[in-house]
Structure formats: C-alpha cells, structure tokens
Design a protein around this motif. Structure first.
Motif, mmCIF file in Angstrom:
data_model
loop_
_atom_site.group_PDB
_atom_site.id
_atom_site.type_symbol
_atom_site.label_atom_id
_atom_site.label_comp_id
_atom_site.label_asym_id
_atom_site.label_seq_id
_atom_site.Cartn_x
_atom_site.Cartn_y
_atom_site.Cartn_z
ATOM 1 N N ILE A 15 5.085 -5.947 6.296
ATOM 2 C CA ILE A 15 6.144 -5.327 5.574
ATOM 3 C C ILE A 15 7.425 -5.966 5.572
ATOM 4 O O ILE A 15 8.227 -5.640 4.612
ATOM 5 N N ASP A 16 7.589 -6.038 6.962
ATOM 6 C CA ASP A 16 9.089 -6.370 7.150
ATOM 7 C C ASP A 16 9.638 -7.605 6.831
ATOM 8 O O ASP A 16 10.582 -7.717 6.321
ATOM 9 N N SER A 17 8.575 -8.459 6.782
ATOM 10 C CA SER A 17 8.922 -9.777 6.246
ATOM 11 C C SER A 17 8.972 -9.892 4.621
ATOM 12 O O SER A 17 9.781 -10.227 4.245
ATOM 13 N N LEU A 18 8.173 -9.070 3.938
ATOM 14 C CA LEU A 18 8.312 -8.952 2.582
ATOM 15 C C LEU A 18 9.638 -8.230 2.242
ATOM 16 O O LEU A 18 10.243 -8.704 0.940
ATOM 17 N N PHE A 258 7.805 0.985 -8.065
ATOM 18 C CA PHE A 258 7.062 -0.062 -7.768
ATOM 19 C C PHE A 258 5.895 0.113 -6.820
ATOM 20 O O PHE A 258 5.735 0.956 -6.026
ATOM 21 N N ALA A 259 4.675 -0.253 -7.445
ATOM 22 C CA ALA A 259 3.629 -0.416 -6.386
ATOM 23 C C ALA A 259 3.122 -1.953 -6.193
ATOM 24 O O ALA A 259 2.806 -2.604 -6.922
ATOM 25 N N LEU A 260 3.477 -2.233 -4.989
ATOM 26 C CA LEU A 260 3.578 -3.560 -4.259
ATOM 27 C C LEU A 260 2.414 -3.639 -3.353
ATOM 28 O O LEU A 260 2.188 -2.871 -2.313
ATOM 29 N N VAL A 287 3.413 1.322 -1.406
ATOM 30 C CA VAL A 287 2.667 -0.022 -0.916
ATOM 31 C C VAL A 287 1.310 0.241 -1.118
ATOM 32 O O VAL A 287 0.448 1.285 -0.551
ATOM 33 N N LEU A 288 0.701 -0.605 -1.735
ATOM 34 C CA LEU A 288 -0.711 -1.070 -1.886
ATOM 35 C C LEU A 288 -1.405 -1.776 -0.667
ATOM 36 O O LEU A 288 -0.720 -2.853 -0.405
ATOM 37 N N GLU A 289 -2.765 -1.471 -0.119
ATOM 38 C CA GLU A 289 -3.168 -2.334 0.749
ATOM 39 C C GLU A 289 -3.404 -3.665 0.271
ATOM 40 O O GLU A 289 -3.283 -4.727 1.138
ATOM 41 N N ALA A 290 -3.895 -3.719 -0.905
ATOM 42 C CA ALA A 290 -4.098 -5.112 -1.762
ATOM 43 C C ALA A 290 -3.675 -4.993 -3.127
ATOM 44 O O ALA A 290 -3.895 -3.663 -3.707
ATOM 45 N N GLY A 291 -3.586 -6.068 -3.984
ATOM 46 C CA GLY A 291 -3.444 -5.971 -5.453
ATOM 47 C C GLY A 291 -4.478 -6.171 -6.212
ATOM 48 O O GLY A 291 -5.453 -5.328 -6.534
ATOM 49 N N HIS A 292 -4.839 -7.458 -6.447
ATOM 50 C CA HIS A 292 -5.976 -7.848 -7.429
ATOM 51 C C HIS A 292 -7.304 -7.834 -6.527
ATOM 52 O O HIS A 292 -8.401 -8.274 -7.329
ATOM 53 N N SER A 302 -5.411 4.809 -5.589
ATOM 54 C CA SER A 302 -5.180 4.926 -6.962
ATOM 55 C C SER A 302 -4.719 6.284 -7.602
ATOM 56 O O SER A 302 -4.067 6.537 -8.335
ATOM 57 N N ARG A 303 -5.699 7.113 -6.793
ATOM 58 C CA ARG A 303 -5.362 8.733 -7.180
ATOM 59 C C ARG A 303 -3.834 9.143 -6.513
ATOM 60 O O ARG A 303 -3.183 9.677 -7.357
ATOM 61 N N GLU A 304 -3.431 8.368 -5.446
ATOM 62 C CA GLU A 304 -2.239 8.708 -4.837
ATOM 63 C C GLU A 304 -1.217 8.348 -5.703
ATOM 64 O O GLU A 304 -0.084 8.808 -5.881
ATOM 65 N N LEU A 305 -1.252 6.922 -6.404
ATOM 66 C CA LEU A 305 -0.292 6.233 -7.278
ATOM 67 C C LEU A 305 -0.166 7.296 -8.384
ATOM 68 O O LEU A 305 1.004 7.505 -8.932
#
Length: 314
Positions: A15-18, A258-260, A287-292, A302-305
């Motif tokens: 996350i720090d790099s992103l 944002f959800a990234l 922050v999502l663990e994964a996207g697609h 998804s519920r938290e989002l």
C-alpha cells in the motif's frame, strides 16, 4: 528504492508504494481539450424518452430510458424510481467492460432515482461498427484523438447528467456518479469537467497512468492497448495522453469515494492509485484485497463497501 515495476504484476502491491504513484507528462492543452469537449456535449439536447416497463422490484418501479448522445448515438438504459418515498437525489451508475443486462437493485439509495445508462457500443447501446468486445471496443478510433471511443463514452456520461436534470429539475439532494472499472476511468474523465455532479464513487477505475499501464503485464482492455502499442506506438501515444484519468483527477473539486485494489489482473493497481493520489478534493479510500479477481473475504468486503457508500452519500 524498489520501483513499482519490480513488483509481481499479478500479485499484491504494498500500500505504501501505491500511495506514492504519481502522474507525469500531462499535455499542456489537456484542460483545453476536455473543456471544449464538455462545452460541445452539454449544448446538445438529449431528448430523453421514458418507457414504463410495468415491472416493480422491492420499492422500485422500473423504466426503460433512451436519449440521443453525440454523433447520433442512441443510449439506452434503465431508470429506477422509488414508489414509496419522495425523490430527493439521483444516482448515475456506470458498468464494467462486461456491460450490463439490467439494473442493480441492491444499492442503498432508496430515496433517489437511480439511472443505469449503457455506454455507446456496449449492451443495450450497441452501435455497429463499434465492437462490443472489450479488446476491440477500447481500440475504436484510437488513431483519432477527437473521435476516440472513450471521448464518446465520457460525453454519454455528461448527457446522462443532462437527462436527469431534464427529467427531475427539482431534485435538491444532488446528482451523484458511480463507476466501476471501465466506467470508473470514464467517470473520472467526466467528473473533472462537470460541476453538476455533487459526489462520486469509483471502484477499481481504469485508464489511470497510461505510461505504467503500457509497461505492467495485465489482461483485459489494458492488454489490448499494449498490443496496439507494439504495432503503432506513435498513433497510440498521441491519443492516449489525452485520456489519462490520473491527469483528469487533478481537476476534481467534489468529494470522491474510492474502492481500490492491492491486487488486480485486469486493472493494474498502480493505475488505480495514480488516480486517487492526484485528486486534491475531499477523498475517501476503501482498500480492497483484490479487484477483478476472486478472494475469500470478497463477500465480506462487498458488504462493508455498501455500508461505506451509504455513509458517504448520506
């Protein structure tokens, strides 16, 4: 210092790099290009036509909607109207490159109308010779900066806002925009110019930081762009530099949620975070663990989002 390019492109990024990815080499006339496009689009009359489908779901009445967008393209979609609450606000909801086959009844916005337009060339807005296949759709007219398909899709968003304003001129709670993946990148490009939008949410948005997108291994529309770059690099760069959502993000002035994703095989995380990092207005990050890609905690996240979106738009 380790470069973002040294990461496994299909693994999780730190996350720090992103959060340190930044956009570079923005064209000097980038703002002028998009201001002109916006001025041309919003001066059109979309002439929306609303059809009662006779369907109801939960507290929603379902309508079909069509309108006229730029270049004579007809945009089709669905409109959900609450039957048991006064209309206070509106939401325009985009879709990914897989398209859309119906409205989403699970969004937590029961006091507003929710509009689901299909972008030109996709699903209900099919428009031959534009291909519905993501690999080819993203390349349509890519050698023509002023006619590139993504500009048309951005214009569809602006005219969708015009449709809502025409149908519901008395809304006091604002018009809001939601986009995911394809429509997230398109949505940022649209939001950067359109002050009629009150708030926005973008989930794993694409089209961010094309310099990195061309270099990091990926699937989906990004792979198509990379393949074209190998054949026609000059044509591609001349156009893509005007369609970088990270460049546009610097012009956003409204609150954005944002959800990234830390991992995403289709929309590279550095591109997603480049967009977020360039936004200077109020912004919120989920922050999502994964996207697609699927993962064990996906349903829980998804519920938290959904809860986070309800709070953000309240």
């Amino acid at each position: 210092m380790k470069s973002i390019l040294d990461n496994d492109p299909f693994g999780s990024y730190p996350i720090d790099s992103l959060l340190n990815v930044s956009a570079t080499h923005r064209p000097k006339d980038f703002d002028e290009f998009w201001q002109h496009a916006y001025s041309e689009a919003v001066n059109l009359t979309p002439n929306p036509v609303v059809y009662d489908t006779g369907k109801r779901h939960k507290n929603w009445k379902v309508y079909d909607v069509s309108f006229q967008s730029t270049h004579g393209i007809t945009i089709w979609g669905w409109l959900l109207v609450p039957v048991d609450k006064p209309i206070r606000r509106a939401f325009i909801v985009g879709h990914g490159y897989a398209g859309r086959d119906g409205p989403d009844f699970d969004l937590p916005f029961d006091d507003g109308v929710i509009y689901f337009p299909c972008s030109r060339g996709i699903s209900r807005s099919a428009a031959p010779p534009i291909s519905q296949e993501p690999y080819w759709h993203v390349l349509h007219d890519i050698d023509k900066k002023d006619r590139y398909i993504i500009r048309g899709c951005v214009e569809d968003v602006w005219l969708s806002v015009s449709v809502i304003k025409q149908l519901y001129p008395d809304i006091t709670g604002g018009i809001n925009l939601l986009g995911m993946s394809f429509s997230g990148g398109v949505g940022i490009l649209a939001l950067a110019q359109d002050n009629r939008i009150a708030k926005a949410h973008f989930n794993v948005p694409t089209f961010g930081h094309h310099q990195l997108r061309l270099r990091i291994a990926t699937h989906g529309s990004g792979k198509s762009i990379q393949d074209f770059y190998k054949r026609e690099p000059i044509k591609l760069i001349r156009t893509l530099r005007y369609y970088d959502a990270a460049f546009a993000a610097a012009n956003v002035i409204v609150p954005v949620h944002f959800a990234l994703a830390l991992r995403d095989s289709v929309v590279t995380p550095p591109g997603q975070f480049a967009i977020y990092n360039e936004v200077q207005s109020e912004k919120h990050l989920f922050v999502l663990e994964a996207g697609h890609d699927s993962y064990p905690s996906q349903a829980e996240q998804s519920r938290e989002l959904i809860i986070a979106l309800s709070d953000f738009f309240s």
